[in-house]
Design a protein around this motif. Structure first.
Motif, short mmCIF file in Angstrom:
data_model
loop_
_atom_site.label_atom_id
_atom_site.label_comp_id
_atom_site.label_asym_id
_atom_site.label_seq_id
_atom_site.Cartn_x
_atom_site.Cartn_y
_atom_site.Cartn_z
N PRO A 1 0.82 -1.22 0.00
CA PRO A 1 0.00 0.00 0.00
C PRO A 1 0.85 1.27 0.00
O PRO A 1 0.48 2.27 -0.62
N ARG A 2 1.98 1.23 0.68
CA ARG A 2 2.87 2.39 0.71
C ARG A 2 3.43 2.67 -0.68
O ARG A 2 3.53 3.83 -1.10
N PHE A 3 3.79 1.62 -1.39
CA PHE A 3 4.31 1.79 -2.75
C PHE A 3 3.26 2.41 -3.66
O PHE A 3 3.55 3.34 -4.42
N ILE A 4 2.04 1.88 -3.59
CA ILE A 4 0.96 2.39 -4.45
C ILE A 4 0.65 3.84 -4.13
O ILE A 4 0.47 4.67 -5.03
N ASP A 5 0.62 4.19 -2.84
CA ASP A 5 0.35 5.57 -2.44
C ASP A 5 1.48 6.49 -2.90
O ASP A 5 1.22 7.61 -3.37
N THR A 6 2.71 6.04 -2.79
CA THR A 6 3.86 6.83 -3.22
C THR A 6 3.82 7.06 -4.72
O THR A 6 4.10 8.17 -5.20
N LEU A 7 3.46 6.04 -5.47
CA LEU A 7 3.37 6.16 -6.92
C LEU A 7 2.31 7.19 -7.31
O LEU A 7 2.53 8.03 -8.18
N SER A 8 1.16 7.14 -6.66
CA SER A 8 0.08 8.08 -6.95
C SER A 8 0.46 9.50 -6.55
O SER A 8 0.24 10.45 -7.31
N TYR A 9 1.07 9.64 -5.38
CA TYR A 9 1.44 10.96 -4.87
C TYR A 9 2.47 11.64 -5.77
O TYR A 9 2.28 12.77 -6.22
N PHE A 10 3.56 10.93 -6.04
CA PHE A 10 4.64 11.56 -6.80
C PHE A 10 4.31 11.66 -8.29
O PHE A 10 4.92 12.47 -9.00
N ARG A 11 3.38 10.88 -8.76
CA ARG A 11 2.96 11.06 -10.16
C ARG A 11 2.36 12.45 -10.33
O ARG A 11 2.62 13.13 -11.34
N ALA A 12 1.55 12.87 -9.35
CA ALA A 12 0.99 14.22 -9.42
C ALA A 12 2.10 15.28 -9.37
O ALA A 12 2.05 16.28 -10.09
N VAL A 13 3.11 15.05 -8.53
CA VAL A 13 4.22 16.00 -8.44
C VAL A 13 4.97 16.08 -9.77
O VAL A 13 5.27 17.17 -10.27
N PHE A 14 5.27 14.92 -10.37
CA PHE A 14 6.00 14.92 -11.64
C PHE A 14 5.17 15.53 -12.77
O PHE A 14 5.72 16.19 -13.66
N GLU A 15 3.87 15.31 -12.74
CA GLU A 15 3.00 15.93 -13.75
C GLU A 15 2.99 17.44 -13.61
O GLU A 15 2.98 18.17 -14.60
#
Length: 536
Positions: free
Chosen positions: A418-432
């Motif tokens: 769950p931490r990995f999935i949340d990190t992926l979602s969170y930082f995807r917004a940052v990179f976008e």
């Protein structure tokens, strides 16, 4: 004496980044120090992995804005056999026969031969006992089911790869790693390497660093991440320029500082002596606008004293010790005709005690926790729960206001997947958000993402225990902690809300601002990224 975390915090001491004070300076998203290139081989969950071989594929090398991603060569570059020797990446076509993912007839023949040999052995040892054949039937059926199950799993993996969905494959790799499925993990990594790029789409760039985190976790589960990754620190001036650029193109830090300053200014509007305790002062940039605002206060400015807390390791990103911060803020205050005093406290936040704060009678106290508390270990890490201890310490000061700014994500106690999935979602917004603000071909963009974001991502994914210092919590959890410490919410004023809205007009319309229960949330589209609130 409280437990010291000096061996951890210096490497990742400042989240996001901080803007410059007169010069282009700012906070950095955490960074690791130089690694030992001669790390010895390690044994990882029954699979031997040469650290030297691992380092050959590390993608977190210091990079110029035009360099290619070093991990995109050789699709078979990171696969390991059960005995620890390198194994080449499976040829996908070898699993196909006549358009079918698996040649089932070969499997059936192998199963029949195995069954015949088992029957011969049983006849020799047990005769024609019918019970023996019942046992064989069970063994035969179980073996066949296992073969078919593995075949179906391979087929599903191949179908997923054929779809080319990078997010899906990253999550599948993380799931396999979480389930200790090393064969699937090692099978997916070479294909993932071909799909990620530090110069591609936002998900490809993020994928490069999340994949590096998965590889680091596979190699050491975080126990020797600094030794496994060859992370070369940029020169101080370079790092400051990267952080300054990140600060300018994204409103996350300005939002946090502006909302906290608004809460402090509101609480101190009638006070003549103000003492601000900043638990991570960095370059002190947050206080420039507050000093300027208080200078123009009707009736004249108050006397301002700032206690700036920060560890000596952060001098690297400041260009000097805390005395540099005091000098800059003193010059500013003098130009604004504001009575000012700076008290430098060069220790780690986890070590702060009451006597370090030099509390004086008659001062109105404001405590500032901006992008800082998530670095403090809590009860899930150590018996020394510094996260809650600092809140109780702040409460004992009877402050007029306590401000909190934190990333709105859950990476503290969440299990790995769950931490990995949340990190992926969170930082995807940052990179976008970076992609919108900074042209993809910009020569410094890779450096900004690599030196100000990547190491934080790797720390969250690869490390556990005290070595994982990037431990974000959702505001709902912070709220529970503050209430347990005896605080009451102090809703941010409508003036602060309006000021933030004006700030966001200079950025992409995809940024969102939402007020919930007196707290402000800054987000990118539907993803909340930073939360700000105040307490008393």
């Amino acid at each position: 004496m409280q437990e010291s975390y000096k061996h951890v915090i210096p490497n990742v001491s400042h989240p996001f980044g901080e803007q410059p004070v007169e010069e282009p300076e700012s906070y950095c998203w955490p960074s690791f120090q130089n690694a030992d290139h001669q790390a010895s081989d390690e044994v990882i969950q029954g699979t031997k992995l040469s650290v030297q071989r691992f380092e050959q594929h590390s993608t977190l090398e210091s990079s110029s804005g035009t360099s290619a991603y070093p991990g995109r060569s050789s699709a078979s570059s990171l696969n390991f056999s059960g005995n620890g020797s390198p194994a080449s990446h499976p040829d996908l076509h070898s699993y196909q026969s006549g358009g079918s993912p698996v040649n089932q007839s070969c499997m059936s023949t192998d199963t029949d031969d195995l069954g015949h040999k088992i029957r011969e052995l049983q006849n020799a040892l047990l005769g024609n006992d019918s019970d023996a054949f019942d046992v064989y039937d069970i063994i035969d059926e179980a073996g066949a089911n296992q073969i078919y199950s593995e075949a179906e799993h391979r087929e599903q993996m191949m179908l997923m790869i054929s779809r080319g969905d990078l997010t899906e494959m990253l999550c599948a790799c993380a799931k396999a790693l979480a389930n200790n499925d090393m064969s699937t993990t090692e099978w997916l990594i070479p294909d993932l390497r071909q799909m990620v790029s530090v110069s591609g789409e936002p998900i490809q760039r993020l994928g490069a660093y999340t994949l590096e985190g998965l590889i680091a976790r596979l190699a050491s589960s975080g126990s020797s991440i600094c030794a496994s990754l060859r992370c070369k620190e940029p020169a101080s001036a370079e790092l400051l320029s990267y952080m300054h650029l990140l600060y300018e193109i994204c409103p996350y830090f300005k939002f946090g500082y502006m909302s906290a300053n608004g809460a402090i200014a509101e609480a101190m509007k009638d006070e003549s002596r103000v003492h601000i305790i900043d638990f991570q002062v960095a370059q002190g940039t947050q206080w420039i606008t507050l000093i300027q605002a208080l200078a123009s206060r009707p009736g004249g400015p108050p006397q301002i004293r700032i206690t700036g807390i920060d560890d000596s390791a952060s001098a690297y990103v400041r260009g000097g010790g805390l005395g540099v911060v005091g000098q800059r803020l003193s010059r500013l205050a003098e130009s604004c005709k504001v009575p000012f005093e700076f008290h430098a406290t060069g220790i780690f936040g986890s070590e702060v005690q009451l006597e370090d704060l030099e509390i004086r009678p008659g001062e109105a106290i404001a405590v500032n926790f901006a992008f800082m508390l998530h670095h403090m270990p809590d009860e899930s890490v150590s018996s020394h729960n510094h996260r809650d201890r600092l809140m109780r310490l702040a409460k004992s000061l009877s402050p007029k206001v306590v401000t909190l700014v934190e990333q709105e994500s859950n990476t503290n106690t969440a299990p790995f997947l769950p931490r990995f999935i949340d990190t992926l979602s969170y930082f995807r917004a940052v990179f976008e958000s970076i992609d919108v603000a900074l042209p993809r071909e910009h020569r410094e963009r890779i450096n900004v993402e690599q030196h100000c974001l990547a190491r934080e991502i790797v720390n969250i994914i690869a490390c556990e225990g005290a070595e994982r210092v990037e431990r974000y919590e959702l505001l709902s959890k912070w709220r529970s902690r503050f209430i347990m410490a005896g605080f009451s919410p102090c809703p941010l004023s409508s003036f602060v809300n309006a000021t933030i809205k004006t700030l966001l007009q200079g950025y992409s319309e995809k940024y969102t601002l939402e007020e919930i229960d007196g707290a402000l949330y800054l987000g990118w589209m539907n993803q909340p990224l930073v939360a700000s609130c105040a307490w008393r």
